[in-house]
Structures are given as C-alpha cells and as structure tokens.
Motif scaffolding. Sequence first.
Motif, PDB file in Angstrom:
ATOM      1  N   ASP A 249      63.543  10.270  -0.933  1.00 43.24           N
ATOM      2  CA  ASP A 249      65.003  10.590  -1.142  1.00 43.24           C
ATOM      3  C   ASP A 249      65.301  11.513  -2.222  1.00 43.24           C
ATOM      4  OD1 ASP A 249      65.545   8.524   0.459  1.00 43.24           O
ATOM      5  OD2 ASP A 249      66.000   7.030  -0.959  1.00 43.24           O
ATOM      6  N   VAL A 250      64.461  12.206  -3.052  1.00 47.75           N
ATOM      7  CA  VAL A 250      64.608  13.287  -3.865  1.00 47.75           C
ATOM      8  C   VAL A 250      65.014  14.501  -3.184  1.00 47.75           C
ATOM      9  CG1 VAL A 250      63.522  14.824  -5.310  1.00 47.75           C
ATOM     10  CG2 VAL A 250      63.052  12.261  -5.404  1.00 47.75           C
ATOM     11  N   LYS A 251      64.263  14.714  -1.865  1.00 50.15           N
ATOM     12  CA  LYS A 251      64.399  15.779  -0.741  1.00 50.15           C
ATOM     13  C   LYS A 251      65.662  15.654   0.126  1.00 50.15           C
ATOM     14  CE  LYS A 251      62.409  18.430   3.102  1.00 50.15           C
ATOM     15  NZ  LYS A 251      63.711  18.113   3.680  1.00 50.15           N
ATOM     16  N   HIS A 252      66.051  14.209   0.166  1.00 49.84           N
ATOM     17  CA  HIS A 252      66.843  13.924   0.970  1.00 49.84           C
ATOM     18  C   HIS A 252      68.473  14.194   0.260  1.00 49.84           C
ATOM     19  CE1 HIS A 252      65.370  10.725   4.184  1.00 49.84           C
ATOM     20  NE2 HIS A 252      65.077  12.137   4.391  1.00 49.84           N
ATOM     21  N   SER A 253      68.304  13.904  -0.854  1.00 51.97           N
ATOM     22  CA  SER A 253      69.447  14.027  -1.895  1.00 51.97           C
ATOM     23  C   SER A 253      69.584  15.606  -1.996  1.00 51.97           C
ATOM     24  CB  SER A 253      69.231  13.776  -3.227  1.00 51.97           C
ATOM     25  OG  SER A 253      70.222  13.846  -4.098  1.00 51.97           O
ATOM     26  N   ARG A 254      68.763  16.398  -2.115  1.00 47.21           N
ATOM     27  CA  ARG A 254      69.021  17.908  -2.074  1.00 47.21           C
ATOM     28  C   ARG A 254      69.616  18.136  -1.030  1.00 47.21           C
ATOM     29  NH1 ARG A 254      64.012  18.717  -3.699  1.00 47.21           N
ATOM     30  NH2 ARG A 254      63.214  19.413  -1.885  1.00 47.21           N
ATOM     31  N   ASP A 255      68.863  17.981   0.256  1.00 49.76           N
ATOM     32  CA  ASP A 255      69.659  18.566   1.572  1.00 49.76           C
ATOM     33  C   ASP A 255      70.752  17.925   1.721  1.00 49.76           C
ATOM     34  OD1 ASP A 255      67.146  19.880   1.719  1.00 49.76           O
ATOM     35  OD2 ASP A 255      66.313  18.237   3.069  1.00 49.76           O
ATOM     36  N   TRP A 256      71.005  16.855   1.385  1.00 53.07           N
ATOM     37  CA  TRP A 256      72.447  16.269   1.577  1.00 53.07           C
ATOM     38  C   TRP A 256      73.635  17.103   0.722  1.00 53.07           C
ATOM     39  CZ3 TRP A 256      73.171  11.797   4.497  1.00 53.07           C
ATOM     40  CH2 TRP A 256      74.499  11.064   4.554  1.00 53.07           C
ATOM     41  N   ASN A 257      73.127  17.300  -0.331  1.00 52.02           N
ATOM     42  CA  ASN A 257      74.121  18.267  -1.101  1.00 52.02           C
ATOM     43  C   ASN A 257      74.317  19.664  -0.654  1.00 52.02           C
ATOM     44  OD1 ASN A 257      74.148  15.708  -2.983  1.00 52.02           O
ATOM     45  ND2 ASN A 257      73.064  16.788  -4.518  1.00 52.02           N
ATOM     46  N   ASP A 258      73.171  20.131  -0.148  1.00 52.02           N
ATOM     47  CA  ASP A 258      73.291  21.762   0.020  1.00 52.02           C
ATOM     48  C   ASP A 258      74.000  21.798   1.380  1.00 52.02           C
ATOM     49  OD1 ASP A 258      71.958  22.309  -2.206  1.00 52.02           O
ATOM     50  OD2 ASP A 258      70.096  22.555  -1.469  1.00 52.02           O
ATOM     51  N   GLU A 259      73.498  21.120   2.424  1.00 44.63           N
ATOM     52  CA  GLU A 259      73.984  20.898   3.913  1.00 44.63           C
ATOM     53  C   GLU A 259      75.095  20.349   4.340  1.00 44.63           C
ATOM     54  OE1 GLU A 259      72.379  23.354   5.524  1.00 44.63           O
ATOM     55  OE2 GLU A 259      71.362  23.785   4.022  1.00 44.63           O
ATOM     56  N   ALA A 260      75.476  19.354   3.547  1.00 46.75           N
ATOM     57  CA  ALA A 260      76.726  18.432   4.167  1.00 46.75           C
ATOM     58  C   ALA A 260      77.661  18.513   2.819  1.00 46.75           C
ATOM     59  CB  ALA A 260      76.064  16.992   4.131  1.00 46.75           C
ATOM     60  N   ILE A 261      77.570  18.284   1.738  1.00 48.63           N
ATOM     61  CA  ILE A 261      78.575  18.177   0.720  1.00 48.63           C
ATOM     62  C   ILE A 261      79.297  19.628   0.372  1.00 48.63           C
ATOM     63  CG2 ILE A 261      79.269  17.743  -1.767  1.00 48.63           C
ATOM     64  CD1 ILE A 261      77.286  15.004  -1.657  1.00 48.63           C
ATOM     65  N   VAL A 262      78.333  20.404   0.126  1.00 50.87           N
ATOM     66  CA  VAL A 262      78.890  21.975   0.096  1.00 50.87           C
ATOM     67  C   VAL A 262      79.566  22.523   0.927  1.00 50.87           C
ATOM     68  CG1 VAL A 262      78.123  24.353  -0.597  1.00 50.87           C
ATOM     69  CG2 VAL A 262      77.069  22.452  -1.945  1.00 50.87           C
ATOM     70  N   PRO A 263      79.224  22.465   2.444  1.00 49.11           N
ATOM     71  CA  PRO A 263      80.088  23.107   3.164  1.00 49.11           C
ATOM     72  C   PRO A 263      81.317  21.972   3.507  1.00 49.11           C
ATOM     73  CG  PRO A 263      78.071  22.191   4.234  1.00 49.11           C
ATOM     74  CD  PRO A 263      77.825  22.289   2.880  1.00 49.11           C
ATOM     75  N   LEU A 264      81.301  20.973   3.538  1.00 52.25           N
ATOM     76  CA  LEU A 264      82.406  20.211   3.719  1.00 52.25           C
ATOM     77  C   LEU A 264      83.486  20.262   2.713  1.00 52.25           C
ATOM     78  CD1 LEU A 264      80.629  16.690   4.788  1.00 52.25           C
ATOM     79  CD2 LEU A 264      81.954  18.420   6.212  1.00 52.25           C
ATOM     80  N   VAL A 265      83.147  20.363   1.477  1.00 57.18           N
ATOM     81  CA  VAL A 265      83.995  20.853   0.202  1.00 57.18           C
ATOM     82  C   VAL A 265      84.655  22.252   0.203  1.00 57.18           C
ATOM     83  CG1 VAL A 265      84.061  20.971  -2.162  1.00 57.18           C
ATOM     84  CG2 VAL A 265      83.018  19.053  -1.203  1.00 57.18           C
ATOM     85  N   ALA A 266      83.752  23.165   0.803  1.00 54.70           N
ATOM     86  CA  ALA A 266      84.198  24.567   0.958  1.00 54.70           C
ATOM     87  C   ALA A 266      85.209  24.683   2.153  1.00 54.70           C
ATOM     88  CB  ALA A 266      82.936  25.526   1.194  1.00 54.70           C
ATOM     89  N   GLU A 267      85.074  23.857   3.016  1.00 55.86           N
ATOM     90  CA  GLU A 267      86.177  24.035   4.116  1.00 55.86           C
ATOM     91  C   GLU A 267      87.255  23.221   3.659  1.00 55.86           C
ATOM     92  OE1 GLU A 267      82.902  23.613   7.865  1.00 55.86           O
ATOM     93  OE2 GLU A 267      84.542  22.018   7.692  1.00 55.86           O
ATOM     94  N   ASP A 268      87.261  22.396   2.862  1.00 56.32           N
ATOM     95  CA  ASP A 268      88.707  21.534   2.487  1.00 56.32           C
ATOM     96  C   ASP A 268      88.442  20.889   1.057  1.00 56.32           C
ATOM     97  OD1 ASP A 268      90.767  19.988   2.034  1.00 56.32           O
ATOM     98  OD2 ASP A 268      90.794  19.065   4.186  1.00 56.32           O
TER      99      ASP A 268
END
Length: 300
Positions: A249-268
């Motif tokens: 889950d350490v890796k999962h968290s890093r990837d989730w933040n970078d690849e899901a949260i960041v682009p989603l917030v950048a869009e809206d």
Amino acid sequence: MRGFIVATQWEYHGSQFLQQPFQEELTYWNRERLSPAFPSDMTAERFDRDRRMLRLEHGFIEELRAEVREEAAQAPTDPDGFIAWFEGLKESGPGQKDALFPWLAQEASRDEIRWFLSQEAAGEAGFDDLVALTQVKLPPRAKLELARNYWDEMGRGNAKGMHGPMLGQLVDILHLDIGVESTVWQSLALANAMTAMATSRCYAWHSVGALGVIELTAPGRSAHTAQGLRRIGLSGSERRYFDLHAVLDVKHSRDWNDEAIVPLVAEDPRRATAMAEGALIRLRCGERCFERYRAHFGLG
C-alpha cells in the motif's frame, strides 16, 4: 425511521444513522442490492425498499459530510497544495497513531486479536469492488490507475494472490465471528459509508479521496496487526494479508496520488474539496471504530 432509538453510550447526538439498528439494516440492504440477481427479483416491494433506503443512505452520508465540511473546506484546491494537505493526513488525520495498534502488536491476547479481526473483517466492504465501482466514467489517466490498483487486488490474475480471499482465509483459520449482529455499528458504518460513496455517482470524487486515504494510512496499522499475529503464532502464509498491505500500500498510495488525485484536481479544483470530504469521512469512521474497540478492551 425515527423509531430507531437505542439508549447506549455509543449513540451519537440522537442521530438516527449512527446506531446499531440502522447500520444493520443498511448492511443487509447493501449485501442484497449488490449481489447478482434475476429480473424476477425486482418486485414492487423491492423497488419501494430500494427507494426508501437510497434516501436514508443519502441522509447518512450527508450527516457525515456535515461533520467534516468545515475542515475539508480548508484544503488547498491546487494539485501540489492539495497533495501536501492530503499526505499530511497520515500524521494528523482523525484516528492516526491510535494507541490500539501498538497494543495489538505487543500485548493483546489471541482472543482479543480475534475479536478485533472479527470486527474488521465483518466491516470490510471489499476494496476491489469499491475501486471497480468508483472508476466508472472517470477520466482516462485516473481510470488507468484505478485499473492497475484493481489488478493488484485481483492478484494480477492469480487466484492465490487475490487479496479478498486472503482475508477470508484468516477468517477461517481463526474461526472469526463476522455476523452482522455481532459487529459493532461503528464498523458497519465504515463499510456502509465506503459503499455509499462508491455506488452513488454524486459522491464519486469523495470515493476517490476515501480510497486514496486508505492506501495512505493502512501500512502502519497493517504492520502492527501483522506483528500481533506473528506474536500469537500465525505463520507467514497465514498472516500474508496484513504483511502484504504493510508494504504494497505504500506504492499504491504514491501511485494513487500521482496518477489519480493530481490530474483529477488539475482538471477541476472542485474535486479537491470533495476528495477532502471523502478522506475525512473515511478517517472519522475509522476513528470511531478505534474508540469503540479500545472501550471494549478497557483501554480508555
């Protein structure tokens, strides 16, 4: 539904939702509505019940939102600022560094660990299913990240590596009681809140935040639980579920933040506030569980 009155110290401020009868009914309804069925199962009574329960489920989540809305509104809405705030929840979020987990690792008896795991397993909503439900119609980059996460949950195509059955194996090994009636409402409420956010599209961004904060905060708790299981004599294969989540889950968290949260917030940027609410709802539900568990064990 105002008939749901339970005179216990664990009823919260007269809430019709934060108590045992409602959470049990919501749990049974979720199990029924999410299970594969046939057209003949959709009777008029079933439609009426679904309509009634959907309205109550919405009221339940709105009550949880009201608890965290002010704090969530303080979260930055730019990608870098939001990620910094979000990752800070690992240290300062509700329920973090709870004394329950070092105690489980170092002192709890086998029966005490069994009771704790019974509550946790009974309140497990199925991370794989929550991810699958949440990814529907998400933008491509985030959708791909959730797909990768889901594939890991599925053992990358190997049945023996599927995470859900690993937990089921532990239930069998320790003969855990995961019946709804023997599960405290705090644990049921956590699973029901996660299910509501994943199945209701008006809470899709909340679900992304809630699932992301699980990945962020789970490793430490999983490591303590694995330590406790090791101490009471379980083998590496028997405690594999918690050993795995302490690391993966350490890796999962890093990837989730970078690849899901960041682009989603950048869009809206509005999505940041929704994700913040979802994350805080999940953490607050977890905190209620830890408080209840400590009270059960007389830990204060």
